[in-house]
Design a protein around this motif. Structure first.
Motif, PDB file in Angstrom:
ATOM      1  N   LEU A  35     -48.731 -15.714  47.305  1.00  0.00           N
ATOM      2  CA  LEU A  35     -48.060 -15.195  48.820  1.00  0.00           C
ATOM      3  C   LEU A  35     -46.829 -14.613  48.836  1.00  0.00           C
ATOM      4  CD1 LEU A  35     -49.886 -17.669  50.919  1.00  0.00           C
ATOM      5  CD2 LEU A  35     -50.613 -15.623  50.200  1.00  0.00           C
ATOM      6  N   GLY A  36     -45.849 -14.923  47.655  1.00  0.00           N
ATOM      7  CA  GLY A  36     -44.458 -14.490  47.705  1.00  0.00           C
ATOM      8  C   GLY A  36     -44.538 -12.884  48.546  1.00  0.00           C
ATOM      9  N   SER A  37     -44.912 -11.937  48.036  1.00  0.00           N
ATOM     10  CA  SER A  37     -44.769 -10.600  48.671  1.00  0.00           C
ATOM     11  C   SER A  37     -45.419 -10.377  50.021  1.00  0.00           C
ATOM     12  CB  SER A  37     -45.410  -9.542  47.761  1.00  0.00           C
ATOM     13  OG  SER A  37     -46.665 -10.006  46.974  1.00  0.00           O
ATOM     14  N   VAL A  38     -46.313 -11.377  50.198  1.00  0.00           N
ATOM     15  CA  VAL A  38     -47.050 -11.153  51.665  1.00  0.00           C
ATOM     16  C   VAL A  38     -45.823 -11.600  52.521  1.00  0.00           C
ATOM     17  CG1 VAL A  38     -48.693 -12.170  53.133  1.00  0.00           C
ATOM     18  CG2 VAL A  38     -49.303 -11.598  50.589  1.00  0.00           C
ATOM     19  N   LEU A  39     -45.201 -12.790  52.241  1.00  0.00           N
ATOM     20  CA  LEU A  39     -44.382 -13.519  53.303  1.00  0.00           C
ATOM     21  C   LEU A  39     -43.003 -12.415  53.468  1.00  0.00           C
ATOM     22  CD1 LEU A  39     -44.400 -17.307  52.199  1.00  0.00           C
ATOM     23  CD2 LEU A  39     -45.769 -15.991  53.936  1.00  0.00           C
ATOM     24  N   GLU A 415     -58.086  -3.839  46.398  1.00  0.00           N
ATOM     25  CA  GLU A 415     -57.025  -3.004  47.239  1.00  0.00           C
ATOM     26  C   GLU A 415     -55.963  -3.816  47.548  1.00  0.00           C
ATOM     27  OE1 GLU A 415     -59.960   0.278  48.807  1.00  0.00           O
ATOM     28  OE2 GLU A 415     -59.281  -1.115  50.173  1.00  0.00           O
ATOM     29  N   ALA A 416     -56.201  -4.961  47.909  1.00  0.00           N
ATOM     30  CA  ALA A 416     -54.862  -5.845  48.146  1.00  0.00           C
ATOM     31  C   ALA A 416     -54.036  -6.361  46.927  1.00  0.00           C
ATOM     32  CB  ALA A 416     -55.478  -7.214  48.703  1.00  0.00           C
ATOM     33  N   ALA A 417     -54.510  -6.290  45.808  1.00  0.00           N
ATOM     34  CA  ALA A 417     -53.962  -6.494  44.589  1.00  0.00           C
ATOM     35  C   ALA A 417     -53.132  -5.366  44.420  1.00  0.00           C
ATOM     36  CB  ALA A 417     -54.885  -6.709  43.326  1.00  0.00           C
ATOM     37  N   GLU A 418     -53.598  -4.007  44.577  1.00  0.00           N
ATOM     38  CA  GLU A 418     -52.991  -2.913  44.267  1.00  0.00           C
ATOM     39  C   GLU A 418     -51.754  -2.838  45.226  1.00  0.00           C
ATOM     40  OE1 GLU A 418     -54.446   0.873  43.379  1.00  0.00           O
ATOM     41  OE2 GLU A 418     -55.013  -0.208  41.469  1.00  0.00           O
ATOM     42  N   GLU A 419     -52.320  -2.936  46.566  1.00  0.00           N
ATOM     43  CA  GLU A 419     -51.153  -3.126  47.465  1.00  0.00           C
ATOM     44  C   GLU A 419     -49.927  -3.884  47.461  1.00  0.00           C
ATOM     45  OE1 GLU A 419     -52.791  -3.622  51.750  1.00  0.00           O
ATOM     46  OE2 GLU A 419     -50.680  -3.760  52.648  1.00  0.00           O
ATOM     47  N   TYR A 420     -50.046  -4.930  46.709  1.00  0.00           N
ATOM     48  CA  TYR A 420     -49.028  -5.935  46.711  1.00  0.00           C
ATOM     49  C   TYR A 420     -48.421  -5.948  45.451  1.00  0.00           C
ATOM     50  CZ  TYR A 420     -49.649  -7.447  51.510  1.00  0.00           C
ATOM     51  OH  TYR A 420     -49.731  -7.467  52.880  1.00  0.00           O
ATOM     52  N   GLY A 421     -48.820  -4.956  44.633  1.00  0.00           N
ATOM     53  CA  GLY A 421     -48.061  -4.538  43.277  1.00  0.00           C
ATOM     54  C   GLY A 421     -48.512  -5.634  42.120  1.00  0.00           C
ATOM     55  N   GLN A 422     -49.840  -6.007  42.343  1.00  0.00           N
ATOM     56  CA  GLN A 422     -50.563  -6.689  41.187  1.00  0.00           C
ATOM     57  C   GLN A 422     -51.875  -6.000  40.813  1.00  0.00           C
ATOM     58  OE1 GLN A 422     -49.452  -9.437  39.603  1.00  0.00           O
ATOM     59  NE2 GLN A 422     -47.759  -9.631  40.953  1.00  0.00           N
ATOM     60  N   PRO A 423     -51.815  -4.506  40.296  1.00  0.00           N
ATOM     61  CA  PRO A 423     -53.211  -4.041  40.230  1.00  0.00           C
ATOM     62  C   PRO A 423     -53.966  -4.624  39.151  1.00  0.00           C
ATOM     63  CG  PRO A 423     -51.290  -2.722  39.057  1.00  0.00           C
ATOM     64  CD  PRO A 423     -50.585  -3.997  40.178  1.00  0.00           C
ATOM     65  N   MET A 428     -55.102 -12.711  42.597  1.00  0.00           N
ATOM     66  CA  MET A 428     -53.703 -12.468  43.525  1.00  0.00           C
ATOM     67  C   MET A 428     -54.492 -11.508  44.696  1.00  0.00           C
ATOM     68  SD  MET A 428     -50.793 -12.761  43.167  1.00  0.00           S
ATOM     69  CE  MET A 428     -49.634 -13.094  41.725  1.00  0.00           C
ATOM     70  N   GLY A 429     -55.204 -10.545  44.516  1.00  0.00           N
ATOM     71  CA  GLY A 429     -55.947  -9.972  45.671  1.00  0.00           C
ATOM     72  C   GLY A 429     -56.882 -10.703  46.432  1.00  0.00           C
ATOM     73  N   ALA A 430     -57.724 -11.567  46.027  1.00  0.00           N
ATOM     74  CA  ALA A 430     -58.403 -12.589  46.885  1.00  0.00           C
ATOM     75  C   ALA A 430     -57.625 -13.481  47.664  1.00  0.00           C
ATOM     76  CB  ALA A 430     -59.316 -13.253  45.912  1.00  0.00           C
ATOM     77  N   ASN A 431     -56.505 -13.921  47.049  1.00  0.00           N
ATOM     78  CA  ASN A 431     -55.567 -14.957  47.799  1.00  0.00           C
ATOM     79  C   ASN A 431     -55.188 -14.260  48.936  1.00  0.00           C
ATOM     80  OD1 ASN A 431     -56.253 -17.073  46.430  1.00  0.00           O
ATOM     81  ND2 ASN A 431     -54.577 -16.856  44.796  1.00  0.00           N
ATOM     82  N   ILE A 432     -54.510 -13.089  48.824  1.00  0.00           N
ATOM     83  CA  ILE A 432     -53.814 -12.269  49.686  1.00  0.00           C
ATOM     84  C   ILE A 432     -54.767 -11.780  50.731  1.00  0.00           C
ATOM     85  CG2 ILE A 432     -52.641 -10.182  50.094  1.00  0.00           C
ATOM     86  CD1 ILE A 432     -51.442 -10.438  47.231  1.00  0.00           C
TER      87      ILE A 432
END
Ligand code: NDP
Length: 448
Positions: A35-39, A415-423, A428-432
């Motif tokens: 969640l780092g980049s989300v926060l 897409e969430a993984a891409e958006e938050y820099g973890q392609p 990561m994508g599922a958690n975010i």
């Protein structure tokens, strides 16, 4: 304060508040670490202490379940329901009956369920419950008396608009039937209070198949990102219960070859593949006669390894579908060394953190449980819709909806993984993606 300092402080508080609950700590850590980049992007989540709130169940219910066996002897088990989060809808999640059940296991499952249900985009909050009762070796009448006693207490906490439990390990159609019957007697209402019901009294077509089918649909989307398909792929599958059975069925339909099954005693290896005829034997053996997987080896003359898991067998794709932490770092290394290119989790949290590290380091396709096995709860959501409408949809309609939901979940995670820099990192994508929808709903609803 930096995002990782915030998540570390929350994690420490979780450990302090829930001492010794290692499975719960493990599940929380995996989400917080994502969640780092989300926060950083959403300071409003930090201001409103959304992360501090989301790790604390809204309600925790623990109760005594007394019951009598066929000889007239008395027994006492412990019943639980963790109502974790209702920001997106009524609490929803399975009931597990297994001797290893405790608060830690159910909190990890309830916590994961919140994000999984969010990924489906259906209106469902998250919860989980169950008991340390062991249905193995019990007669139908003993299971019925236990289920009736369990529901006598649980019924005051659940309802079609409050909390809608389903099955999980040790809770299948038989147990759901007994619990539904008791709920109906006490509450005098015929409502969609449980999912996984039989077809002729409110169940949905494709619900029994949904978790396994959904996991394979999700894995198919993963393969497509590398221009691959299931045609000719050798697959190892663990477990032999509900999720496993329909994972194997769908793999067969898509041209793959499933070669293993297991239970808590051992693993069978059938290099020719578990075709539909052999699978029919497994369904009868596990669901009707309630036998052990060793019987498969005796019936079809294949190898049985007592006490072993399937991960030493060479495969293209692996489907852990039995229980938590069933693939450790060494197993994952063996999978990678043997050329495995995909792991899709039918079970909940089947991979240890060390195993996940191996998948990510070696860039194999990794479908995390909260996304890959969400087809079960998604179809439970469809069962709830049909119950509310008092209609039953055709098999093709439910299957198509399930398939589309799994495609959409994969897309969201990707897409969430891409958006938050973890392609490519679907964990990561599922958690975010799962977190953001719940967090936004919590913000909208004030201090809940
Ligand atoms: P079942 O009870 O139908 O089958 C469970 C299988 O896993 C059995 O083969 C069982 O073997 C094996 N197993 C259970 N515990 C252990 C253990 N401690 N060690 C080794 N093997 C074990 O359960 P399901 O198929 O419903 O559930 C399997 C997994 O999928 C669980 O993690 C569950 O949470 C998850 N899941 C299930 C969903 C569903 O819709 N049913 C939805 C989403 C996830 P044995 O008979 O020896 O105990």
């Amino acid at each position: 304060m930096a995002a990782n300092t915030i998540t570390q402080a929350v994690y420490e508080q979780v450990i302090q508040r829930n001492p010794g609950e290692v499975e719960f700590h493990q599940a929380v850590k995996e989400v917080l670490d994502s969640l780092g980049s989300v926060l950083e992007k959403h300071p409003e989540y930090v201001d409103a202490k959304i992360v501090d709130r989301i790790v604390e169940p809204e309600r925790q219910i623990i109760f005594r379940v007394p019951w009598q066996d066929d000889k007239g002897d008395f027994h006492v088990n412990r019943g639980f329901r963790f109502e974790f989060n209702s920001a997106l809808g009524p609490y929803k999640g399975g009931l597990r009956f297994h001797p290893t059940v405790n608060a830690s296991i159910l909190k990890f499952l309830g916590f994961e369920q919140v994000f999984k249900n969010s990924l489906t985009t259906l209106p469902m909050g998250g919860g989980k419950g169950g008991s340390d009762f062991d249905p193995k070796g019990k007669s139908d009448n003993e299971v019925m008396r236990f289920c009736q006693s369990f529901m006598t207490e649980l019924c005051r906490h659940i309802g079609p608009d409050t909390d809608v439990p389903a099955g999980d390990i040790g809770v299948g159609g038989r147990e759901i039937g007994f619990m539904f019957g008791q709920y109906k007697r006490i509450r005098n209402e015929f409502t969609g209070v449980l999912t996984g019901k039989a077809l002729n009294w409110g169940g949905s077509l494709v619900r029994p198949e949904a978790t396994g089918y959904g996991c394979v649909y999700f894995a198919e989307e993963m393969l497509k990102t590398r221009s691959e398909s299931f045609e000719g792929k050798v697959c190892t599958v663990s477990g032999s219960g509900n999720v496993t059975q329909y994972t194997v069925e769908k793999l067969n339909q898509l041209g793959a070859k499933a070669v293993t099954l297991s239970d808590s005693n051992g693993t069978i290896y059938d290099p020719d593949g578990i075709d539909d005829e052999k699978l029919a034997f497994v369904l009868d053996m596990k669901n009707v006669r309630r036998g052990r997987i060793k019987e498969y080896a005796e019936k079809f003359g294949v190898e049985y390894s007592e006490g072993k898991r399937p991960w030493g067998i060479k495969c293209d794709c692996a489907f852990p579908s039995a229980t938590q932490n069933e693939i450790d770092g060494n197993d994952a290394k063996t999978l990678v060394d043997n050329g495995c290119m995909l792991v899709a989790e039918g079970a909940n949290m089947p991979s240890t953190p060390e195993a996940i590290e191996q998948y990510i380091e070696n860039k194999i396709l990794y479908g995390p449980a909260k996304a890959a096995n969400a087809g079960g709860v998604a179809t439970s959501g469809l069962e709830m819709s049909q119950n509310s409408l008092r209609l039953s949809w055709a098999r093709e309609e439910v299957d198509e909806r399930l398939h589309n939901i799994m495609i959409a979940i994969h897309k969201q995670c990707y897409e969430a993984a891409e958006e938050y820099g973890q392609p490519g990192n679907l964990m990561m994508g599922a958690n975010i993606a799962g977190f953001v929808r719940v967090a936004d709903a919590m913000l909208d609803q004030g201090l809940v």
